[in-house]
Scaffold this active site. Structure first.
Site, PDB file in Angstrom:
ATOM      1  N   ASP A 150       1.369  -6.960  -5.574  1.00 13.30           N
ATOM      2  CA  ASP A 150       1.622  -8.401  -5.523  1.00 13.30           C
ATOM      3  C   ASP A 150       1.828  -8.845  -6.968  1.00 13.30           C
ATOM      4  O   ASP A 150       0.887  -8.790  -7.773  1.00 13.30           O
ATOM      5  CB  ASP A 150       0.413  -9.102  -4.883  1.00 13.30           C
ATOM      6  CG  ASP A 150       0.610 -10.611  -4.794  1.00 13.30           C
ATOM      7  OD1 ASP A 150       1.461 -11.159  -5.532  1.00 13.30           O
ATOM      8  OD2 ASP A 150      -0.105 -11.249  -3.994  1.00 13.30           O
ATOM      9  N   VAL A 151       3.045  -9.251  -7.288  1.00 17.43           N
ATOM     10  CA  VAL A 151       3.353  -9.542  -8.697  1.00 17.43           C
ATOM     11  C   VAL A 151       2.576 -10.741  -9.247  1.00 17.43           C
ATOM     12  O   VAL A 151       2.569 -10.961 -10.451  1.00 17.43           O
ATOM     13  CB  VAL A 151       4.873  -9.749  -8.933  1.00 17.43           C
ATOM     14  CG1 VAL A 151       5.658  -8.481  -8.631  1.00 17.43           C
ATOM     15  CG2 VAL A 151       5.412 -10.938  -8.136  1.00 17.43           C
ATOM     16  N   LYS A 160      13.513 -20.845 -11.284  1.00 16.01           N
ATOM     17  CA  LYS A 160      14.668 -20.046 -11.715  1.00 16.01           C
ATOM     18  C   LYS A 160      15.168 -20.487 -13.091  1.00 16.01           C
ATOM     19  O   LYS A 160      15.610 -19.651 -13.888  1.00 16.01           O
ATOM     20  CB  LYS A 160      15.784 -20.121 -10.669  1.00 16.01           C
ATOM     21  CG  LYS A 160      15.428 -19.413  -9.352  1.00 16.01           C
ATOM     22  CD  LYS A 160      15.003 -17.974  -9.586  1.00 16.01           C
ATOM     23  CE  LYS A 160      15.020 -17.108  -8.341  1.00 16.01           C
ATOM     24  NZ  LYS A 160      14.534 -15.743  -8.579  1.00 16.01           N
ATOM     25  N   ASP A 188       6.524  -3.568  -4.061  1.00 17.94           N
ATOM     26  CA  ASP A 188       6.671  -4.737  -3.179  1.00 17.94           C
ATOM     27  C   ASP A 188       5.320  -5.006  -2.510  1.00 17.94           C
ATOM     28  O   ASP A 188       4.409  -4.171  -2.568  1.00 17.94           O
ATOM     29  CB  ASP A 188       7.775  -4.500  -2.146  1.00 17.94           C
ATOM     30  CG  ASP A 188       8.420  -5.812  -1.681  1.00 17.94           C
ATOM     31  OD1 ASP A 188       9.657  -5.922  -1.745  1.00 17.94           O
ATOM     32  OD2 ASP A 188       7.685  -6.713  -1.243  1.00 17.94           O
ATOM     33  N   THR A 213      21.420 -11.377   1.962  1.00 21.94           N
ATOM     34  CA  THR A 213      20.202 -10.557   2.030  1.00 21.94           C
ATOM     35  C   THR A 213      19.317 -11.098   3.150  1.00 21.94           C
ATOM     36  O   THR A 213      19.640 -12.123   3.765  1.00 21.94           O
ATOM     37  CB  THR A 213      19.410 -10.645   0.711  1.00 21.94           C
ATOM     38  OG1 THR A 213      18.983 -12.004   0.553  1.00 21.94           O
ATOM     39  CG2 THR A 213      20.247 -10.233  -0.495  1.00 21.94           C
ATOM     40  N   TYR A 252      11.774 -24.061  -6.518  1.00 22.51           N
ATOM     41  CA  TYR A 252      12.664 -22.905  -6.681  1.00 22.51           C
ATOM     42  C   TYR A 252      13.578 -23.107  -7.890  1.00 22.51           C
ATOM     43  O   TYR A 252      13.736 -22.215  -8.729  1.00 22.51           O
ATOM     44  CB  TYR A 252      13.483 -22.708  -5.403  1.00 22.51           C
ATOM     45  CG  TYR A 252      14.254 -21.404  -5.361  1.00 22.51           C
ATOM     46  CD1 TYR A 252      13.626 -20.208  -5.025  1.00 22.51           C
ATOM     47  CD2 TYR A 252      15.609 -21.368  -5.664  1.00 22.51           C
ATOM     48  CE1 TYR A 252      14.339 -19.009  -4.991  1.00 22.51           C
ATOM     49  CE2 TYR A 252      16.327 -20.176  -5.621  1.00 22.51           C
ATOM     50  CZ  TYR A 252      15.689 -18.997  -5.282  1.00 22.51           C
ATOM     51  OH  TYR A 252      16.397 -17.824  -5.250  1.00 22.51           O
ATOM     52  N   ASN A 284      12.635  -8.758  -9.527  1.00 17.73           N
ATOM     53  CA  ASN A 284      13.437  -9.233  -8.403  1.00 17.73           C
ATOM     54  C   ASN A 284      12.611  -9.938  -7.326  1.00 17.73           C
ATOM     55  O   ASN A 284      13.167 -10.658  -6.496  1.00 17.73           O
ATOM     56  CB  ASN A 284      14.153  -8.012  -7.791  1.00 17.73           C
ATOM     57  CG  ASN A 284      15.136  -8.381  -6.713  1.00 17.73           C
ATOM     58  OD1 ASN A 284      16.035  -9.157  -6.943  1.00 17.73           O
ATOM     59  ND2 ASN A 284      14.946  -7.812  -5.526  1.00 17.73           N
TER      60      ASN A 284
HETATM   61  N1  NAD Z   1      19.831 -13.981  -1.605  1.00 21.11           N
HETATM   62  C1  NAD Z   1      20.319 -14.917  -2.387  1.00 21.11           C
HETATM   63  O1  NAD Z   1      21.290 -15.620  -2.040  1.00 21.11           O
HETATM   64  C2  NAD Z   1      19.743 -15.144  -3.756  1.00 21.11           C
HETATM   65  C3  NAD Z   1      20.424 -15.994  -4.628  1.00 21.11           C
HETATM   66  C4  NAD Z   1      19.911 -16.206  -5.894  1.00 21.11           C
HETATM   67  C5  NAD Z   1      18.750 -15.558  -6.273  1.00 21.11           C
HETATM   68  N2  NAD Z   1      18.096 -14.741  -5.393  1.00 21.11           N
HETATM   69  C6  NAD Z   1      16.883 -14.093  -5.867  1.00 21.11           C
HETATM   70  O2  NAD Z   1      17.037 -12.689  -5.709  1.00 21.11           O
HETATM   71  C7  NAD Z   1      15.744 -12.096  -5.562  1.00 21.11           C
HETATM   72  C8  NAD Z   1      15.753 -11.192  -4.334  1.00 21.11           C
HETATM   73  O3  NAD Z   1      15.974 -12.017  -3.216  1.00 21.11           O
HETATM   74  P1  NAD Z   1      16.472 -11.483  -1.804  1.00 21.11           P
HETATM   75  O4  NAD Z   1      17.518 -12.419  -1.350  1.00 21.11           O
HETATM   76  O5  NAD Z   1      16.725 -10.034  -1.840  1.00 21.11           O
HETATM   77  O6  NAD Z   1      15.157 -11.819  -0.971  1.00 21.11           O
HETATM   78  P2  NAD Z   1      14.309 -10.916   0.050  1.00 21.11           P
HETATM   79  O7  NAD Z   1      13.355 -11.867   0.716  1.00 21.11           O
HETATM   80  O8  NAD Z   1      15.237 -10.136   0.894  1.00 21.11           O
HETATM   81  O9  NAD Z   1      13.539  -9.969  -0.943  1.00 21.11           O
HETATM   82  C9  NAD Z   1      12.515 -10.468  -1.792  1.00 21.11           C
HETATM   83  C10 NAD Z   1      11.431  -9.407  -1.887  1.00 21.11           C
HETATM   84  O10 NAD Z   1      10.391  -9.913  -2.749  1.00 21.11           O
HETATM   85  C11 NAD Z   1       9.170  -9.474  -2.190  1.00 21.11           C
HETATM   86  N3  NAD Z   1       8.060 -10.307  -2.653  1.00 21.11           N
HETATM   87  C12 NAD Z   1       7.811 -11.607  -2.335  1.00 21.11           C
HETATM   88  N4  NAD Z   1       6.680 -12.017  -2.926  1.00 21.11           N
HETATM   89  C13 NAD Z   1       6.203 -10.964  -3.637  1.00 21.11           C
HETATM   90  C14 NAD Z   1       5.055 -10.755  -4.440  1.00 21.11           C
HETATM   91  N5  NAD Z   1       4.153 -11.728  -4.643  1.00 21.11           N
HETATM   92  N6  NAD Z   1       4.866  -9.530  -5.001  1.00 21.11           N
HETATM   93  C15 NAD Z   1       5.762  -8.538  -4.794  1.00 21.11           C
HETATM   94  N7  NAD Z   1       6.865  -8.667  -4.038  1.00 21.11           N
HETATM   95  C16 NAD Z   1       7.086  -9.866  -3.454  1.00 21.11           C
HETATM   96  C17 NAD Z   1       9.368  -9.577  -0.687  1.00 21.11           C
HETATM   97  O11 NAD Z   1       8.414  -8.783   0.011  1.00 21.11           O
HETATM   98  C18 NAD Z   1      10.799  -9.063  -0.524  1.00 21.11           C
HETATM   99  O12 NAD Z   1      10.848  -7.666  -0.311  1.00 21.11           O
HETATM  100  C19 NAD Z   1      14.754 -13.241  -5.472  1.00 21.11           C
HETATM  101  O13 NAD Z   1      14.170 -13.441  -6.749  1.00 21.11           O
HETATM  102  C20 NAD Z   1      15.626 -14.430  -5.099  1.00 21.11           C
HETATM  103  O14 NAD Z   1      15.063 -15.650  -5.501  1.00 21.11           O
HETATM  104  C21 NAD Z   1      18.575 -14.508  -4.134  1.00 21.11           C
END
Ligand code: NAD
Length: 233
Positions: free
Chosen positions: A39-40, A132, A16, A163, A128, A62
């Site tokens: 950083d991805v 996706k 992360d 989350t 977004y 993720n």
């Molecule tokens: N929560 C939802 O309702 C939901 C719904 C559909 C999809 N998603 C997807 O699920 C995944 C996880 O989301 P979440 O809700 O846990 O969000 P979150 O913000 O709680 O977690 C996302 C994580 O990604 C990390 N991150 C961001 N940019 C980064 C980078 N450049 N390099 C490395 N790490 C990085 C952040 O530090 C964080 O820890 C995401 O891809 C999000 O788009 C979430």
């Protein structure tokens, strides 16, 4: 996801942005799990991550950044590019570098995280939604390219899940959680553990003939097409 895979015997590497947070989270998982700053969107970071792994059985792409719906005429190109960069370039770079390891091993499973926002249009969420949808398509391309190398590539399309990302959008007034529950046929949000179970299934031998799919884990969200509320919430 990290917790569930660690509980079931995997050595998990949490990658992360913030190395201290990644290390702290990995320490909670016990055993020999590791946290690493990555950083991805940065090729050198992802190469360093891949070089630190002697092997890798499962990659879960993720990392993501959320965005609030905003009128297109007010959208900023810098933010648009940043969203595509994390989701699309990040999934590409991690898949390429870890996929290289998996192909050398002759086995591996990649689970990408798409979204219901990549299946149907949400006004004002251009970057977004496009990112996706792009992840779902990259999943198919990689799955076909690596199918004979023993590497399966699938995706999950989560519905709204409780989350930190969703809590922040709700706190900022960008999401109405009551409305979301009523739009959900099951009348609720997805629990994070339900996504972890889906990732576990897709990565497991039980899914040995499954590659290139995007599995909706959304409490029926994508199945609903009628007018009005889907449930009492
Ligand atoms: N929560 C939802 O309702 C939901 C719904 C559909 C999809 N998603 C997807 O699920 C995944 C996880 O989301 P979440 O809700 O846990 O969000 P979150 O913000 O709680 O977690 C996302 C994580 O990604 C990390 N991150 C961001 N940019 C980064 C980078 N450049 N390099 C490395 N790490 C990085 C952040 O530090 C964080 O820890 C995401 O891809 C999000 O788009 C979430």
């Amino acid at each position: 996801m990290a917790r569930l895979f660690a509980e079931r015997g995997h050595l998990v590497v949490v990658a992360d942005l913030d190395p201290e947070k990644a290390e702290a989270r990995a320490a909670e998982l016990g055993r020999d799990c590791n946290g690493i700053g990555c950083d991805v969107t940065r090729e050198e970071d992802v190469k360093r991550l891949a070089a630190s792994l002697p092997r890798c059985d499962v990659l879960i792409n993720n990392a993501g950044i959320g965005d609030s719906a905003r009128p297109t005429l007010e959208q900023d190109i810098g933010h648009f590019r940043a969203v595509l960069d994390v989701h699309l370039a990040g999934t590409f770079l991690c898949s390429r570098e870890i996929g290289r390891l998996m192909i050398a091993q002759g086995a591996g499973a990649i689970v990408n995280i798409s979204s219901i926002a990549g299946l149907d249009g949400i006004p004002g969420r251009n970057a977004y939604g496009a990112a996706k949808a792009g992840i779902a398509m990259m999943t198919k391309s990689l799955a076909c390219e690596w199918a004979t190398h023993g590497v399966r590539v699938n995706a999950i399309a989560p519905g709204y899940t409780r989350t930190a990302l969703v809590d922040k959008l709700a706190a900022d007034g960008a999401l109405d959680l009551g409305k979301i529950r009523r739009r959900s046929p099951m009348g609720r949000l997805v629990e994070p553990v339900e996504l972890a179970e889906a990732a576990w299934f897709l990565a497991s031998p039980a899914a040995s003939a499954i590659t290139g799919i995007t599995l909706s884990v959304d409490c029926g969200w994508a199945a609903f097409g009628a007018a009005g509320d889907a449930s009492a919430g």
